[in-house]
Design a protein around this motif. Structure first.
Motif, PDB file in Angstrom:
ATOM      1  N   PRO A  61       0.609  -1.282  -0.015  1.00  0.00           N
ATOM      2  CA  PRO A  61       0.096  -0.135   0.052  1.00  0.00           C
ATOM      3  C   PRO A  61       0.864   1.335  -0.039  1.00  0.00           C
ATOM      4  O   PRO A  61       0.654   2.412  -0.509  1.00  0.00           O
ATOM      5  CB  PRO A  61      -0.640  -0.200   1.285  1.00  0.00           C
ATOM      6  CG  PRO A  61      -0.815  -1.590   1.466  1.00  0.00           C
ATOM      7  CD  PRO A  61       0.361  -2.135   0.943  1.00  0.00           C
ATOM      8  N   GLY A  62       1.915   1.307   0.674  1.00  0.00           N
ATOM      9  CA  GLY A  62       2.852   2.394   0.613  1.00  0.00           C
ATOM     10  C   GLY A  62       3.533   2.724  -0.732  1.00  0.00           C
ATOM     11  O   GLY A  62       3.463   4.000  -1.073  1.00  0.00           O
ATOM     12  N   ALA A  63       3.958   1.493  -1.375  1.00  0.00           N
ATOM     13  CA  ALA A  63       4.410   1.688  -2.557  1.00  0.00           C
ATOM     14  C   ALA A  63       3.368   2.475  -3.640  1.00  0.00           C
ATOM     15  O   ALA A  63       3.804   3.291  -4.591  1.00  0.00           O
ATOM     16  CB  ALA A  63       5.033   0.621  -3.101  1.00  0.00           C
ATOM     17  N   THR A  64       2.257   1.922  -3.639  1.00  0.00           N
ATOM     18  CA  THR A  64       1.075   2.493  -4.214  1.00  0.00           C
ATOM     19  C   THR A  64       0.976   4.086  -4.124  1.00  0.00           C
ATOM     20  O   THR A  64       1.002   4.633  -5.061  1.00  0.00           O
ATOM     21  CB  THR A  64      -0.151   1.704  -3.959  1.00  0.00           C
ATOM     22  OG1 THR A  64      -0.136   0.401  -4.188  1.00  0.00           O
ATOM     23  CG2 THR A  64      -1.494   2.415  -4.613  1.00  0.00           C
ATOM     24  N   GLU A  65       0.910   4.219  -2.696  1.00  0.00           N
ATOM     25  CA  GLU A  65       0.786   5.841  -2.773  1.00  0.00           C
ATOM     26  C   GLU A  65       2.038   6.486  -2.857  1.00  0.00           C
ATOM     27  O   GLU A  65       1.968   7.752  -3.673  1.00  0.00           O
ATOM     28  CB  GLU A  65       0.736   6.121  -0.969  1.00  0.00           C
ATOM     29  CG  GLU A  65      -0.611   5.487  -0.314  1.00  0.00           C
ATOM     30  CD  GLU A  65      -0.708   6.295   0.986  1.00  0.00           C
ATOM     31  OE1 GLU A  65      -0.340   7.369   1.203  1.00  0.00           O
ATOM     32  OE2 GLU A  65      -1.480   5.510   1.834  1.00  0.00           O
ATOM     33  N   LEU A  66       3.255   5.961  -3.098  1.00  0.00           N
ATOM     34  CA  LEU A  66       4.385   6.718  -3.326  1.00  0.00           C
ATOM     35  C   LEU A  66       4.453   6.722  -4.773  1.00  0.00           C
ATOM     36  O   LEU A  66       4.796   7.766  -5.314  1.00  0.00           O
ATOM     37  CB  LEU A  66       5.576   5.831  -2.608  1.00  0.00           C
ATOM     38  CG  LEU A  66       6.090   6.180  -1.254  1.00  0.00           C
ATOM     39  CD1 LEU A  66       7.191   5.057  -0.879  1.00  0.00           C
ATOM     40  CD2 LEU A  66       6.376   7.497  -0.981  1.00  0.00           C
ATOM     41  N   VAL A  67       4.030   5.852  -5.656  1.00  0.00           N
ATOM     42  CA  VAL A  67       4.086   5.883  -7.166  1.00  0.00           C
ATOM     43  C   VAL A  67       3.223   7.123  -7.554  1.00  0.00           C
ATOM     44  O   VAL A  67       3.240   7.873  -8.335  1.00  0.00           O
ATOM     45  CB  VAL A  67       3.622   4.826  -7.645  1.00  0.00           C
ATOM     46  CG1 VAL A  67       3.428   4.799  -9.108  1.00  0.00           C
ATOM     47  CG2 VAL A  67       4.721   3.581  -7.390  1.00  0.00           C
ATOM     48  N   TRP A  68       1.911   7.161  -6.948  1.00  0.00           N
ATOM     49  CA  TRP A  68       1.019   8.393  -7.054  1.00  0.00           C
ATOM     50  C   TRP A  68       1.655   9.428  -6.817  1.00  0.00           C
ATOM     51  O   TRP A  68       1.321  10.687  -7.614  1.00  0.00           O
ATOM     52  CB  TRP A  68      -0.321   7.950  -6.188  1.00  0.00           C
ATOM     53  CG  TRP A  68      -1.570   7.905  -7.116  1.00  0.00           C
ATOM     54  CD1 TRP A  68      -2.268   8.800  -7.769  1.00  0.00           C
ATOM     55  CD2 TRP A  68      -2.111   6.698  -7.756  1.00  0.00           C
ATOM     56  NE1 TRP A  68      -3.174   8.097  -8.600  1.00  0.00           N
ATOM     57  CE2 TRP A  68      -3.127   7.049  -8.581  1.00  0.00           C
ATOM     58  CE3 TRP A  68      -1.674   5.219  -7.281  1.00  0.00           C
ATOM     59  CZ2 TRP A  68      -3.820   5.995  -9.123  1.00  0.00           C
ATOM     60  CZ3 TRP A  68      -2.486   4.397  -7.785  1.00  0.00           C
ATOM     61  CH2 TRP A  68      -3.674   4.504  -8.744  1.00  0.00           C
ATOM     62  N   ALA A  69       2.430   9.506  -5.476  1.00  0.00           N
ATOM     63  CA  ALA A  69       2.936  10.806  -5.259  1.00  0.00           C
ATOM     64  C   ALA A  69       3.918  11.464  -6.018  1.00  0.00           C
ATOM     65  O   ALA A  69       4.277  12.611  -6.475  1.00  0.00           O
ATOM     66  CB  ALA A  69       3.723  10.726  -3.860  1.00  0.00           C
ATOM     67  N   ALA A  70       4.586  10.379  -6.813  1.00  0.00           N
ATOM     68  CA  ALA A  70       5.746  10.734  -7.909  1.00  0.00           C
ATOM     69  C   ALA A  70       4.970  11.267  -9.124  1.00  0.00           C
ATOM     70  O   ALA A  70       5.777  11.510 -10.303  1.00  0.00           O
ATOM     71  CB  ALA A  70       6.292   9.286  -8.061  1.00  0.00           C
ATOM     72  N   GLY A  71       3.565  11.059  -9.285  1.00  0.00           N
ATOM     73  CA  GLY A  71       3.079  11.455 -10.386  1.00  0.00           C
ATOM     74  C   GLY A  71       2.842  10.543 -11.479  1.00  0.00           C
ATOM     75  O   GLY A  71       2.351  10.806 -12.441  1.00  0.00           O
ATOM     76  N   ALA A  72       2.880   9.382 -11.209  1.00  0.00           N
ATOM     77  CA  ALA A  72       2.820   8.072 -12.050  1.00  0.00           C
ATOM     78  C   ALA A  72       1.532   7.352 -11.688  1.00  0.00           C
ATOM     79  O   ALA A  72       1.681   6.062 -12.181  1.00  0.00           O
ATOM     80  CB  ALA A  72       3.943   7.366 -12.186  1.00  0.00           C
ATOM     81  N   GLY A  73       0.582   7.845 -11.098  1.00  0.00           N
ATOM     82  CA  GLY A  73      -0.491   6.996 -10.461  1.00  0.00           C
ATOM     83  C   GLY A  73      -1.218   6.384 -11.848  1.00  0.00           C
ATOM     84  O   GLY A  73      -1.682   5.265 -11.791  1.00  0.00           O
ATOM     85  N   GLU A  74      -1.304   7.020 -12.922  1.00  0.00           N
ATOM     86  CA  GLU A  74      -2.170   6.464 -14.062  1.00  0.00           C
ATOM     87  C   GLU A  74      -1.496   5.450 -14.685  1.00  0.00           C
ATOM     88  O   GLU A  74      -1.796   4.479 -15.272  1.00  0.00           O
ATOM     89  CB  GLU A  74      -2.250   7.682 -15.096  1.00  0.00           C
ATOM     90  CG  GLU A  74      -3.155   8.620 -14.580  1.00  0.00           C
ATOM     91  CD  GLU A  74      -3.336  10.026 -15.787  1.00  0.00           C
ATOM     92  OE1 GLU A  74      -2.697   9.655 -16.854  1.00  0.00           O
ATOM     93  OE2 GLU A  74      -4.172  10.757 -15.387  1.00  0.00           O
ATOM     94  N   LYS A  75      -0.228   4.985 -14.299  1.00  0.00           N
ATOM     95  CA  LYS A  75       0.497   4.168 -14.869  1.00  0.00           C
ATOM     96  C   LYS A  75       0.499   2.878 -13.873  1.00  0.00           C
ATOM     97  O   LYS A  75       0.934   1.851 -14.330  1.00  0.00           O
ATOM     98  CB  LYS A  75       2.120   4.390 -15.011  1.00  0.00           C
ATOM     99  CG  LYS A  75       2.346   5.732 -15.999  1.00  0.00           C
ATOM    100  CD  LYS A  75       3.784   5.908 -16.261  1.00  0.00           C
ATOM    101  CE  LYS A  75       4.015   7.062 -17.156  1.00  0.00           C
ATOM    102  NZ  LYS A  75       5.259   7.418 -17.465  1.00  0.00           N
TER     103      LYS A  75
END
Length: 307
Positions: A61-75
């Protein structure tokens, strides 16, 4: 390596062939491409990609949040259970839990980058993905700066540097502001309960331990060796913390604190310094830790005001 039963399904035959192809490519020492994207992950491995990731699997779950924080959630094309933030993450296919993933399902989704959790994902499963030729970027931020740095590295891998670096800097500046605000705060002895049965806490090396210190708290179990040590109720009573904070099994569930109401001899109980903190705000190493830290500091300010 993956071990298959004697009778192989079509899907398993594909996995075996992919593993063989991955092994061949791992032996080839070709030239490094000029435009190759490379970063170092949290186990010291270099992760390189020929082009920005476009299909990301986040295995915590933390990795998911971090990817979204990095601006890459759509990926993001694959997550694991409890990946509930941001709201869009709930619509992404799940491939099991962080401790037991469905590797076949994950491979079917064709990720081109896997974000692993160093101490949370089974090493053999991450190794199996690596053996199949998938880039695995392993993370485990243990400092505030590491949270920002992880966002920046994820943004680099995903080609979303503008958004990711801006978010990393926002978090960095927010934590720095709290450090300035509480650098001279009067100490408050704190017990943070990270789990109920068995009773568990954190030491000073844990990121939550750093939140306690940031807010002027003194972790009564900060000197223990393990990051997340098991303790006894008697040890808590003996430590006599001025404040007890707990996350509980949910964002609005404070029942873990009720056990301490039975011990009026503890200063935290006698002064009504039993505080609930939504667990995802402090127990995931993501930018939401800034919000969690602000809330944590406010709770310790409340404890100071009751002296």
């Amino acid at each position: 390596m993956l071990t298959f039963p004697r009778r192989l399904s079509v899907r398993q035959l594909v996995l075996r062939e992919l593993a063989a192809i991955g092994a061949v490519f791992s032996l080839w020492q070709g030239p490094i491409l000029a435009n190759e994207i490379c970063v170092i992950d949290d186990i010291g491995a270099e992760v390189c990609m020929e082009q920005p990731a476009s299909r990301i699997a986040a295995l915590s779950p933390g990795a998911t949040e971090l990817v979204w924080a990095a601006g890459a959630g759509e990926k993001v094309i694959a997550v694991v259970s409890y990946s509930d933030y941001p709201e869009q993450a709930k619509d992404v296919p799940s491939v099991g839990s962080h401790t037991r993933m469905d590797l076949e399902r994950l491979i079917e989704l064709e990720p081109d980058l896997v974000i692993g959790w160093v101490t949370g994902n089974p090493p053999e499963q991450l190794e199996a993905l690596s053996d199949l030729g998938l880039p695995v970027f392993s993370i485990e931020p243990r400092t505030f700066e590491a949270v920002s740095n992880t966002i920046e590295r994820l943004a680099t891998l995903a080609g979303t540097e503008e958004k990711g670096f801006a978010e990393a800097d926002r978090f960095r500046q927010g934590i720095a502001a709290l450090e300035r605000q509480y650098q001279d705060a009067e100490p408050v002895s704190v017990f943070y309960q990270v789990w109920d049965e068995p009773l568990m806490t954190v030491n000073d090396e844990h990121l939550i331990g750093k939140v306690i210190n940031l807010c002027g708290g003194v972790n009564v179990f900060g000197n223990l060796d393990r990051l997340v040590p098991r303790i006894s109720a008697e040890a808590v009573i003996g430590a006599n913390p001025e404040a007890i904070l707990a996350g509980g099994m949910g964002e609005e569930n404070r029942h873990w604190l009720t056990r301490w109401e039975a011990f009026p001899g503890i200063d935290a109980t006698a002064r009504d310094n039993l505080y609930f903190i939504p667990p995802s705000l402090v127990q995931r190493p993501t930018p939401r830790m800034l919000e969690g830290s602000q809330l944590f500091c406010e709770r310790l300010d409340d404890a100071r005001a009751k002296r």
